[in-house]
Every structure is written in C-alpha cells, then in structure tokens.
Write an enzyme that holds these catalytic residues in place. Sequence first.
Site, PDB file in Angstrom:
ATOM      1  N   SER A 143      28.046  56.379  15.277  1.00  0.00           N
ATOM      2  CA  SER A 143      27.935  57.789  15.659  1.00  0.00           C
ATOM      3  C   SER A 143      29.317  58.395  15.810  1.00  0.00           C
ATOM      4  CB  SER A 143      27.175  57.930  16.987  1.00  0.00           C
ATOM      5  OG  SER A 143      27.245  59.253  17.480  1.00  0.00           O
ATOM      6  N   TYR A 157      26.561  56.094  25.942  1.00  0.00           N
ATOM      7  CA  TYR A 157      26.091  55.978  24.552  1.00  0.00           C
ATOM      8  C   TYR A 157      27.280  55.896  23.610  1.00  0.00           C
ATOM      9  CZ  TYR A 157      24.124  57.453  20.061  1.00  0.00           C
ATOM     10  OH  TYR A 157      23.785  57.535  18.736  1.00  0.00           O
TER      11      TYR A 157
END
Length: 252
Positions: A143, A157
């Site tokens: 990501s 995250y």
Amino acid sequence: MTNTLLITGGASGIGAETARRAATRGYRIAINYRSRDAQAKAVVADITAKGGQAIALPGDMANEADIVRLFAETERTLGPITHLVNSAGIDPSRARVEDYDAATLHRLFTINVTGLMLCCREATRRMSTKNGGKGGAIVNVSSMAGTLGGRKGASAYAATKGAVDAFTKGFAREVAAEGIRVNSIRPGAVMTEMTEGRLNDTAVRTAVAASIPIQRIGEAHEIAEAILWLLSKEASFITGAMLDASGGGYVI
C-alpha cells in the site's frame, strides 16, 4: 507449461479482479478466502462459465496450518503453483496510537505480515530451483500507506505495509538466482469492499480524491492489470521492485 496462480484474499476487491483477468490469460486459479464463501464461489462460477479453471479454498492467513493446507490443496487439484499473489489483508477501524488495542494489533500484523511471509515460504519450497522447482513469480499487495505512514489513524496499518515492502526487497534478493521473481504493488486509494465503508461517504470520497494528483479514486481492475504485468514474462527482468499504482501518490 500451464500456469497455476494462487491468490490469497481472492474473493473480493483487487484479488477477485485479478483472478477474473488472470483466467482470461490462461492461468488456472486458486482463490483463497476466509469468510466470503459465496463471493469466492461466485468468482469461480464467473471463471468457469467462460471456460476457465478455478477453485475456491477457505483458509485463514492467521493460521499456519490453514496456509500449509491451502498450498497442498491447490497443487493437488491444479498442479504445481507457478505464481502467487498475496492479496489477503485487513484494515481495521482507524485509531490513534493512544487508543491501540494489543489484540487488534496482533491480528493485524499476523494477517498482513506473518501470513504473507508464510505464504512466501510455502511458495519458495515449491518454486525454487534449489528445491527442485522451476521458478515462479510472486506479487505482494502492499500500500502507499507504507511509504508515508498512512492517512490519519492508519499508522498501524501503514506499519504492516512498510514491513511487507522491506520483506519483499530482502526476499527477492534471496531467491533471485533460484528462478523466483518477487515484487510488491502499492495501491493508493482504490474502491473495494475493504474501503467502501469510508469511500461511500461522499464527503470523505471527495476529500480523498482531491488529495490524489490524478484527482480520482482508483478501480480494482487498474491494480489487477498492474499485478498481471508483474507476474508476466514481460516483467522478466524485474524483481525486488515496488510499483506505485496510486494516481501519483497523495498529500496528507
């Protein structure tokens, strides 16, 4: 040689779109899922209806035994695994650091990092020429959050995705001479089942789109096509790379 592609988290979002598109390119597809049974079977039905070959296999990336079984069942049904996409991952509710919960953090890292690494272990045991394999290609879904620490409340995250990128670089060098290519793809904001809870809010979606240089949210098929390129022979000299598929990144 017929290519067999195992996709973790393949029942929805980027994983499902990758499965559908890979099948049209002749891959035999194993779709792993944890709880989305109906969705996984629907993706399999879509593929088989068009003449492809696919199976759906349940398995929790937080459970090592499930991961070992997943690889064994894939090979037993479809033949040697030649390609792997690690798309499974979770993104829990946003939280500031002072509100962290140990159990939540443990599960987040177990699924997003440890599970992915164990999948790479199982793939290497099968693909590596050192172990009698014929090589292969792996794409880890990371990501853009891992590059900048994520948006507000997403630092945990983001940390898991930073770990994925660091692992991908080291792992790629370790197995490069053994016929295995390993790359990661770093999507930006993409509309999937994991993000729709936030992005379906018009105000949030507008604000996120405005922070992206290309001025819009990405679509799952755009990421899937990039993944398939990394898996393909066209990317045969690329390993240890981080491909940003993010519309130019974002400004927090």
